[in-house]
Design a protein around this motif. Structure first.
Motif, PDB file in Angstrom:
ATOM      1  N   PRO A 112     -10.596   5.410 -12.248  1.00 30.45           N
ATOM      2  CA  PRO A 112     -11.379   4.791 -11.368  1.00 30.45           C
ATOM      3  C   PRO A 112     -10.952   4.528  -9.956  1.00 30.45           C
ATOM      4  N   ALA A 113     -11.970   4.510  -9.162  1.00 28.66           N
ATOM      5  CA  ALA A 113     -11.386   4.148  -7.684  1.00 28.66           C
ATOM      6  C   ALA A 113     -12.739   4.039  -6.893  1.00 28.66           C
ATOM      7  N   LEU A 114     -12.327   3.522  -5.561  1.00 27.87           N
ATOM      8  CA  LEU A 114     -13.610   3.431  -4.632  1.00 27.87           C
ATOM      9  C   LEU A 114     -13.400   4.822  -4.044  1.00 27.87           C
ATOM     10  N   GLY A 115     -14.351   5.625  -4.574  1.00 27.48           N
ATOM     11  CA  GLY A 115     -14.689   7.135  -4.401  1.00 27.48           C
ATOM     12  C   GLY A 115     -15.236   7.439  -2.788  1.00 27.48           C
ATOM     13  N   ILE A 116     -14.651   8.059  -1.917  1.00 25.58           N
ATOM     14  CA  ILE A 116     -15.406   8.238  -0.654  1.00 25.58           C
ATOM     15  C   ILE A 116     -15.502   9.735  -0.376  1.00 25.58           C
ATOM     16  N   HIS A 117     -16.587  10.258  -0.582  1.00 29.64           N
ATOM     17  CA  HIS A 117     -16.973  11.656  -0.677  1.00 29.64           C
ATOM     18  C   HIS A 117     -17.006  12.055   0.788  1.00 29.64           C
ATOM     19  N   ALA A 118     -15.871  12.625   1.464  1.00 25.35           N
ATOM     20  CA  ALA A 118     -15.841  13.142   3.051  1.00 25.35           C
ATOM     21  C   ALA A 118     -14.604  13.786   3.069  1.00 25.35           C
ATOM     22  N   ASP A 119     -14.889  14.669   4.338  1.00 27.89           N
ATOM     23  CA  ASP A 119     -13.918  15.417   5.022  1.00 27.89           C
ATOM     24  C   ASP A 119     -12.702  14.311   5.327  1.00 27.89           C
ATOM     25  N   ALA A 120     -11.589  14.735   5.027  1.00 31.35           N
ATOM     26  CA  ALA A 120     -10.176  14.032   5.004  1.00 31.35           C
ATOM     27  C   ALA A 120     -10.070  13.690   6.825  1.00 31.35           C
ATOM     28  N   ASP A 139      -6.991  19.807   8.631  1.00 33.49           N
ATOM     29  CA  ASP A 139      -6.163  19.777   9.931  1.00 33.49           C
ATOM     30  C   ASP A 139      -6.210  18.172  10.094  1.00 33.49           C
ATOM     31  N   ALA A 140      -5.867  17.471   9.333  1.00 35.39           N
ATOM     32  CA  ALA A 140      -5.855  15.778   9.497  1.00 35.39           C
ATOM     33  C   ALA A 140      -4.434  15.151   9.266  1.00 35.39           C
ATOM     34  N   SER A 141      -3.303  16.212   9.458  1.00 34.30           N
ATOM     35  CA  SER A 141      -2.067  15.602   9.367  1.00 34.30           C
ATOM     36  C   SER A 141      -1.824  14.680  10.753  1.00 34.30           C
ATOM     37  N   GLY A 142      -2.224  14.647  11.782  1.00 30.63           N
ATOM     38  CA  GLY A 142      -2.189  13.943  12.902  1.00 30.63           C
ATOM     39  C   GLY A 142      -2.515  12.608  12.683  1.00 30.63           C
ATOM     40  N   LYS A 143      -3.747  12.528  12.078  1.00 30.19           N
ATOM     41  CA  LYS A 143      -4.445  11.196  11.702  1.00 30.19           C
ATOM     42  C   LYS A 143      -3.879  10.472  10.742  1.00 30.19           C
ATOM     43  N   LEU A 144      -3.275  11.220   9.807  1.00 25.65           N
ATOM     44  CA  LEU A 144      -2.461  10.590   8.556  1.00 25.65           C
ATOM     45  C   LEU A 144      -1.281   9.888   9.053  1.00 25.65           C
ATOM     46  N   PRO A 174       1.087  -1.214   0.044  1.00 23.18           N
ATOM     47  CA  PRO A 174      -0.105   0.122  -0.042  1.00 23.18           C
ATOM     48  C   PRO A 174       0.794   1.288   0.043  1.00 23.18           C
ATOM     49  N   VAL A 175       0.337   2.255  -0.521  1.00 14.84           N
ATOM     50  CA  VAL A 175       0.821   3.544  -0.663  1.00 14.84           C
ATOM     51  C   VAL A 175      -0.231   4.523  -0.389  1.00 14.84           C
ATOM     52  N   ILE A 176       0.304   5.777   0.459  1.00 13.59           N
ATOM     53  CA  ILE A 176      -0.778   6.939   0.679  1.00 13.59           C
ATOM     54  C   ILE A 176      -0.311   8.126  -0.257  1.00 13.59           C
ATOM     55  N   VAL A 177      -1.156   8.806  -0.856  1.00 12.58           N
ATOM     56  CA  VAL A 177      -0.826  10.098  -1.644  1.00 12.58           C
ATOM     57  C   VAL A 177      -1.704  10.982  -0.698  1.00 12.58           C
ATOM     58  N   ALA A 178      -1.090  11.905  -0.099  1.00 13.51           N
ATOM     59  CA  ALA A 178      -1.527  12.987   0.745  1.00 13.51           C
ATOM     60  C   ALA A 178      -1.717  14.281  -0.029  1.00 13.51           C
ATOM     61  N   GLY A 179      -2.835  14.662  -0.280  1.00  9.05           N
ATOM     62  CA  GLY A 179      -2.982  16.021  -0.826  1.00  9.05           C
ATOM     63  C   GLY A 179      -3.269  17.297  -0.029  1.00  9.05           C
ATOM     64  N   GLY A 180      -3.621  18.305  -0.552  1.00  6.54           N
ATOM     65  CA  GLY A 180      -3.877  19.536  -0.129  1.00  6.54           C
ATOM     66  C   GLY A 180      -5.243  19.472   0.933  1.00  6.54           C
ATOM     67  N   GLY A 181      -5.906  18.517   0.725  1.00  8.49           N
ATOM     68  CA  GLY A 181      -7.311  18.208   1.655  1.00  8.49           C
ATOM     69  C   GLY A 181      -6.767  17.924   2.787  1.00  8.49           C
ATOM     70  N   VAL A 182      -5.814  17.281   3.059  1.00 12.26           N
ATOM     71  CA  VAL A 182      -5.250  16.891   4.477  1.00 12.26           C
ATOM     72  C   VAL A 182      -4.975  18.135   5.423  1.00 12.26           C
ATOM     73  N   VAL A 183      -4.118  19.103   4.550  1.00 14.00           N
ATOM     74  CA  VAL A 183      -3.795  20.031   5.516  1.00 14.00           C
ATOM     75  C   VAL A 183      -4.646  21.087   5.686  1.00 14.00           C
TER      76      VAL A 183
END
Length: 565
Positions: free
Chosen positions: A333-341, A242-247, A230-239
């Motif tokens: 194509p993805a499993l899209g999850i419409h939500a706050d990061a 304010d989800a950096s700690g949870k990431l 697995p790999v995570i791509v973290a974008g501006g939505g994380v910043v």
């Protein structure tokens, strides 16, 4: 039984007294300012204009701080930065016609970066039979239409009674994820007329939350639990959320390498053993992402820059979390999850079990191997000057200080190679890509966090967009150091054109003496060299008030890798 919709907010005695006995001399502009104060605003970025003078008059008599700039686009950049730093909606007061339209480029950047800006625009008087055009100064056929394709929502107050509700609805929209700029339009006659509406004392505009659907996070958790690479791509939505700690918690819990996009700089610690850093324009990183069996994309649409110019072709399953429904599965194509990061990452954390410790060692080894390959590629290109300059900037800038980067070669380097050290401290114009972003944005950040030195980085081309704001920096005594890398032209476009067509055209500039120009505004300035840069920047950043550091240098970009096989 009591239902939520049966609840009525009753005014306090003080609110009733204020409503029944308003101060004398109020007009429509007071309703605007009272509503902003009721929402919790403390600062308004503004330029004077004929059709917003009543609002300026009300601001003069209020406790809100008015920060005046020289150009509307720069005022919008400053408001954008204020919103990014504080997480609050930043009020931006614009006049009609040319004044309003001048702010559009900056609002496009705010929209691309999900930054909450509340643009309050005047309008010509609303009178006239049938609403026909009457030849007013600044008149547009449909001013709101110019904003509608850029901002998140458009609101109009045609009467004084509509002003509090229109502004409150806009405020809620700006601060509901995904954040974004909003537009409120009020005609001049509505602002100018004596107030017929009671004093505004309480405004409810609580933003709506966007939690993930539980069945989607359950499937995402199962995919991650069974993933081998697995790999995570973290974008501006994380910043932004304010989800950096949870990431970080999730990455450590599952031993998942993390790469941050250019908009997500600072979302994950740069020196963490699982950090792939931000080398998104590197083929080695692209290959690494393509090899993932599960790619968790959080707060990014995998757009042009985040996909190495759309060359990224993942072979595994993509799980994409984004508050902007328009970005979900827009490119893959993805499993899209419409939500706050933040809420989506929390749901995954609550579901998943930690992996064995040996997985951390294996993942960290893969990260080191990738970064070694990236480093070797850069080392083979004779780019010591560029890396030394960027290292000097990092060494001079205090760890907690924000930096703002224009569209210039040093910024392109910083996207990939600069360590922000903390979340929400590095900001650039890579969302929309307009020039002139850095210096006015840094001024907005200095307003947001007084006493903390702020750095702006521009080329000479971008600096020419913003030199008028030296007057703003001096007038408000803002702690901003402006580094101008002067290469005599639009450096990055010079490189692009040379690579594509053999030689550049229209990219050279006959710029001013930036040191003398800054000093003419009463702003201290110094001409430096790569060897002296760290010392000069450190001194400027440590000295209260604005300053300018000019570095005459021609920097080069590292070789593009989206063209490699």
């Amino acid at each position: 039984m009591t239902h939520d919709h049966d609840l009525v907010l009753r005014p306090t005695a003080a609110q009733t007294e204020a409503a029944l006995n308003p101060p004398p001399g109020r007009h429509g502009g007071d309703l605007v300012v009272e509503t902003l104060a009721g929402l919790g605003a403390t600062t308004v970025f503004a330029l004077p204009g004929q059709h917003v003078l009543p609002v300026l008059d009300a601001l003069r008599r209020s406790d809100l701080r008015t920060v005046g700039l020289q150009v509307e686009n720069n005022a919008a950049f400053a408001a954008d930065a204020y919103g990014r730093i504080t997480g609050e909606a930043a009020p931006l007061l614009l006049s009609t016609g040319p004044g309003a339209l001048t702010a559009l480029a900056a609002l496009q950047e705010a929209a691309a970066a999900s930054s909450p800006v509340l643009a309050l625009c005047g309008q010509v008087p609303s009178g006239g039979p049938g609403g026909r055009r009457r030849g007013h100064l600044h008149e547009l056929e449909d001013q709101a239409a110019a904003f509608r394709g850029i901002v998140k929502s458009v609101h109009t107050a045609r009467t004084q009674s509509q002003i509090p509700t229109a502004i409150a609805e806009a405020w809620r929209s700006a601060l509901t994820v995904p954040f974004g700029p909003v537009y409120v339009e009020i005609p001049y006659d509505v602002l100018r007329e004596p107030a017929r509406v009671p004093q505004v004392t309480a405004v409810d505009a609580t933003p709506e939350e966007l939690p993930p659907r539980p069945e989607l996070t359950a499937v995402a958790a199962d995919l991650l639990a069974r993933a081998e690479r697995p790999v995570i791509v973290a974008g501006g939505g994380v910043v932004r959320s304010d989800a950096s700690g949870k990431l970080r918690q999730l990455a450590e819990k599952l031993a998942v390498p993390v790469v941050t996009t250019f908009g997500g700089k600072g979302a994950f610690p740069w020196t963490h053993p699982l950090s792939l850093r931000s080398w998104m324009e590197d083929r080695h990183t692209t290959d690494f992402l393509e090899d993932a069996d599960v790619l968790l994309v959080v707060g990014s649409g995998l757009g042009e820059l985040s996909s190495n110019y759309h060359t990224l072709a993942p072979r595994g399953t993509i799980v994409q979390i984004d508050a902007d429904a328009g970005k979900l599965e827009a490119n893959h194509p993805a499993l899209g999850i419409h939500a706050d990061a933040r809420l989506a990452l929390q749901a995954l954390l609550e579901t998943l079990e930690p992996v064995p410790a040996r997985e951390n060692d294996r993942a960290a080894r893969r990260v080191r191997e990738l970064l070694d390959r990236v480093g070797a590629r850069i080392a083979a290109q004779d780019l010591d000057l560029e890396q030394d300059v960027l290292e000097s900037v990092r060494a001079a800038l205090p760890a907690g200080s924000p930096s703002f980067w224009d569209m210039t070669i040093l910024s392109y380097w910083a996207w990939s190679a600069f360590d922000p050290r903390r979340p929400n401290t590095m900001h650039s114009a890579q969302g929309a890509g307009g020039l002139g972003y850095a210096f006015p944005s840094a001024l907005g950040a200095a307003v947001a966090e007084p006493g903390l030195p702020v750095l702006a980085v521009s080329g000479d081309g971008g600096a020419l967009y913003s030199v008028a704001e030296l007057a703003t920096a001096r007038r408000h005594r803002l702690d901003v150091t402006w580094l101008i890398v002067d290469d005599g032209g639009y450096g990055i476009l010079r490189e692009y054109m040379t690579d594509a067509y053999g030689e550049p055209h229209g990219t050279e500039l006959a710029g001013p003496d930036f040191v003398a120009l800054a000093e003419s505004f009463g702003v201290p300035a110094v001409r430096t060299s790569p060897r002296e840069l760290r010392a000069h920047l450190s001194e400027a950043l440590a000295t209260p008030g604005p300053s300018v550091v000019v570095l005459p240098a021609t920097l080069r970009m590292f070789a593009p890798t989206h063209l490699e096989n």
